[in-house]
Motif scaffolding. Structure first.
Motif, PDB file in Angstrom:
ATOM      1  N   TYR A 160       0.719   6.556  -6.809  1.00  0.00           N
ATOM      2  CA  TYR A 160      -0.639   7.447  -7.050  1.00  0.00           C
ATOM      3  C   TYR A 160      -0.106   9.016  -6.983  1.00  0.00           C
ATOM      4  CZ  TYR A 160      -4.882   9.851  -6.208  1.00  0.00           C
ATOM      5  OH  TYR A 160      -6.297  10.409  -6.069  1.00  0.00           O
ATOM      6  N   GLU A 161       0.577   9.345  -6.059  1.00  0.00           N
ATOM      7  CA  GLU A 161       0.850  10.641  -5.886  1.00  0.00           C
ATOM      8  C   GLU A 161       1.961  11.096  -6.900  1.00  0.00           C
ATOM      9  OE1 GLU A 161      -0.274  12.801  -3.582  1.00  0.00           O
ATOM     10  OE2 GLU A 161      -1.605  11.224  -2.643  1.00  0.00           O
ATOM     11  N   GLY A 162       2.646  10.318  -7.534  1.00  0.00           N
ATOM     12  CA  GLY A 162       3.615  10.497  -8.495  1.00  0.00           C
ATOM     13  C   GLY A 162       2.885  10.941  -9.702  1.00  0.00           C
ATOM     14  N   LEU A 163       1.800   9.868 -10.145  1.00  0.00           N
ATOM     15  CA  LEU A 163       1.134  10.214 -11.332  1.00  0.00           C
ATOM     16  C   LEU A 163       0.240  11.252 -11.296  1.00  0.00           C
ATOM     17  CD1 LEU A 163       0.054   6.427 -11.914  1.00  0.00           C
ATOM     18  CD2 LEU A 163       1.708   7.613 -13.102  1.00  0.00           C
ATOM     19  N   LYS A 164      -0.162  11.593  -9.855  1.00  0.00           N
ATOM     20  CA  LYS A 164      -0.990  12.948  -9.965  1.00  0.00           C
ATOM     21  C   LYS A 164      -0.446  14.046 -10.172  1.00  0.00           C
ATOM     22  CE  LYS A 164      -2.729  14.054  -5.907  1.00  0.00           C
ATOM     23  NZ  LYS A 164      -3.482  13.756  -4.503  1.00  0.00           N
ATOM     24  N   ALA A 165       0.646  13.954  -9.702  1.00  0.00           N
ATOM     25  CA  ALA A 165       1.796  15.123  -9.860  1.00  0.00           C
ATOM     26  C   ALA A 165       2.416  15.286 -11.159  1.00  0.00           C
ATOM     27  CB  ALA A 165       2.795  15.301  -8.868  1.00  0.00           C
ATOM     28  N   ASN A 166       2.419  14.121 -12.012  1.00  0.00           N
ATOM     29  CA  ASN A 166       2.852  13.978 -13.318  1.00  0.00           C
ATOM     30  C   ASN A 166       4.289  14.239 -13.088  1.00  0.00           C
ATOM     31  OD1 ASN A 166       2.985  13.624 -16.033  1.00  0.00           O
ATOM     32  ND2 ASN A 166       3.205  15.844 -16.768  1.00  0.00           N
ATOM     33  N   ASP A 167       4.874  13.337 -12.245  1.00  0.00           N
ATOM     34  CA  ASP A 167       6.267  13.258 -11.644  1.00  0.00           C
ATOM     35  C   ASP A 167       7.017  12.175 -12.254  1.00  0.00           C
ATOM     36  OD1 ASP A 167       8.732  13.392 -10.335  1.00  0.00           O
ATOM     37  OD2 ASP A 167       7.957  12.872  -8.506  1.00  0.00           O
ATOM     38  N   PRO A 168       7.962  12.608 -13.181  1.00  0.00           N
ATOM     39  CA  PRO A 168       8.972  11.583 -13.823  1.00  0.00           C
ATOM     40  C   PRO A 168       9.416  10.464 -13.011  1.00  0.00           C
ATOM     41  CG  PRO A 168      10.069  13.509 -14.081  1.00  0.00           C
ATOM     42  CD  PRO A 168       8.549  13.829 -13.532  1.00  0.00           C
ATOM     43  N   SER A 224       0.885  -1.313   0.020  1.00  0.00           N
ATOM     44  CA  SER A 224       0.006   0.090  -0.030  1.00  0.00           C
ATOM     45  C   SER A 224       0.908   1.264   0.119  1.00  0.00           C
ATOM     46  CB  SER A 224      -0.821   0.015   1.252  1.00  0.00           C
ATOM     47  OG  SER A 224      -0.119  -0.198   2.387  1.00  0.00           O
ATOM     48  N   GLU A 225       1.948   1.390   0.696  1.00  0.00           N
ATOM     49  CA  GLU A 225       2.931   2.363   0.654  1.00  0.00           C
ATOM     50  C   GLU A 225       3.409   2.725  -0.755  1.00  0.00           C
ATOM     51  OE1 GLU A 225       7.472   2.968   2.158  1.00  0.00           O
ATOM     52  OE2 GLU A 225       6.430   1.741   3.224  1.00  0.00           O
ATOM     53  N   VAL A 226       3.932   1.443  -1.421  1.00  0.00           N
ATOM     54  CA  VAL A 226       4.427   1.755  -2.616  1.00  0.00           C
ATOM     55  C   VAL A 226       3.214   2.139  -3.763  1.00  0.00           C
ATOM     56  CG1 VAL A 226       5.367   0.645  -4.701  1.00  0.00           C
ATOM     57  CG2 VAL A 226       6.158   0.181  -2.505  1.00  0.00           C
ATOM     58  N   LEU A 227       2.006   1.585  -3.620  1.00  0.00           N
ATOM     59  CA  LEU A 227       0.791   2.056  -4.331  1.00  0.00           C
ATOM     60  C   LEU A 227       0.537   3.642  -4.075  1.00  0.00           C
ATOM     61  CD1 LEU A 227      -1.589  -0.847  -4.396  1.00  0.00           C
ATOM     62  CD2 LEU A 227      -0.101  -0.247  -6.234  1.00  0.00           C
ATOM     63  N   GLY A 228       0.676   4.199  -2.899  1.00  0.00           N
ATOM     64  CA  GLY A 228       0.479   5.390  -2.580  1.00  0.00           C
ATOM     65  C   GLY A 228       1.468   6.395  -3.461  1.00  0.00           C
ATOM     66  N   ASP A 229       2.619   5.933  -3.152  1.00  0.00           N
ATOM     67  CA  ASP A 229       3.643   6.651  -3.904  1.00  0.00           C
ATOM     68  C   ASP A 229       3.413   6.863  -5.539  1.00  0.00           C
ATOM     69  OD1 ASP A 229       5.116   7.221  -1.635  1.00  0.00           O
ATOM     70  OD2 ASP A 229       6.384   5.433  -1.793  1.00  0.00           O
TER      71      ASP A 229
END
Length: 299
Positions: free
Chosen positions: A239-247, A232-237
């Motif tokens: 999700y947040e990365g995709l939401k912020a469009n972070d490469p 769940s920790e990795v999935l959260g990271d």
């Protein structure tokens, strides 16, 4: 054989170094000449046709469109060549038989190239699956490959080992040198005998669970500590990365592999060392690899 190696990055240098020890002719095709290749007994070319080569091996990576166009161009060059009819595209990773959709950030792009390879019959090809390169168990100053941070379980600066859940997932580790020797053996067998290449060639240096690998590392250096990583920790990271469009989200997408057996090449799938195509070759174990690195300290 005369082998064309496309790409002059860290993996390319490791493979080229081993290729040059084999007695085969090696041509490195690169967009820029790098000083790290100057000591090799290899031809270095910015542009060159493949007509006088027997096979081409790619270590290219990069943005989606670049990866697709570069490999499409190599395939077209092989198709037009009278001699160069063997191609190893740049995969160099997981068990693609069972996990073709991983890693998430590159699977769709690579599948475009795979489909182009599957749709033609004039060029023989195979994707090399070796699990993780064993070099990543070494500290940064001894690892010839680029640093990839959280994508790999071991943080050498803090001596913290990420344990994915219960750590019972298996990971296959194969050194770049063993991989290079196996690649040459696979190509030589096909070129000399006319044998077809399997779409996927599995290699397996040594396979351990992440827990076994941690215990082996800690036995050599008690300073290492394990760090529980939850799914769940990795999935959260991610999700947040995709939401912020972070490469940088690609790093966390790589961590998903640790919760699966995607980096495990089962014994029944992998070529067997010392027999058949790999006659005369043996794989380096993790302990041997670490001993060799330790013996080379200060050189």
């Amino acid at each position: 054989m005369k082998i064309a190696l496309v790409g002059a990055g860290e993996v390319g240098l490791c493979l080229a170094t081993e290729f040059c020890k084999s007695g085969d002719e090696v041509v490195v095709l690169t967009s820029t000449v790098k000083s790290s290749f100057e000591h090799l007994k290899a031809e270095i070319h910015l542009k060159r046709k493949l007509d006088d080569c027997d096979a081409v091996v790619s270590t290219l990576s990069g943005p989606d469109e670049f990866y697709i166009s570069a490999h499409s161009n190599i395939l077209e060059a092989c198709s037009q060549s009278r001699r160069c009819k063997h191609f190893i595209p740049s995969e160099w990773n997981i068990n693609l038989d069972d996990f073709p959709d991983q890693p998430m950030f590159s699977a769709a792009t690579h599948e475009v190239v795979r489909n182009k390879l599957r749709s033609q019959h004039g060029v023989k090809w195979t994707m090399i699956c070796h699990g993780w390169f064993m070099e990543y168990i070494l500290p940064e100053e001894k690892n010839p490959l680029r640093e990839i941070g959280l994508a790999w379980a071991m943080n050498h600066s803090t001596k913290v080992f990420d344990m994915y859940a219960d750590g019972l997932q298996k990971v296959t580790l194969t050194s770049t040198a063993d991989t290079a020797r196996a690649v040459l053996a696979v190509l030589r067998n096909s070129i000399n005998t006319g044998a077809d290449l399997s779409p996927i060639t599995h290699l397996a240096g040594q396979t351990l669970t992440y827990r076994q690998l941690f215990q082996l590392i800690k036995a050599r250096d008690p300073a290492w500590k394990s760090n529980l990583v939850t799914f769940s920790e990795v999935l959260g990271d991610i999700y947040e990365g995709l939401k912020a469009n972070d490469p940088g989200v690609a790093v966390h997408q790589m961590r998903i592999l640790g919760f699966t057996n995607a980096n495990h090449n089962p014994k029944g799938k992998a070529l067997e060392w010392g027999t058949g195509v790999l006659q005369g070759l043996r794989a380096t174990t993790v302990e041997e690899f670490l001993d060799q690195a330790e013996a080379g300290k200060g050189k």
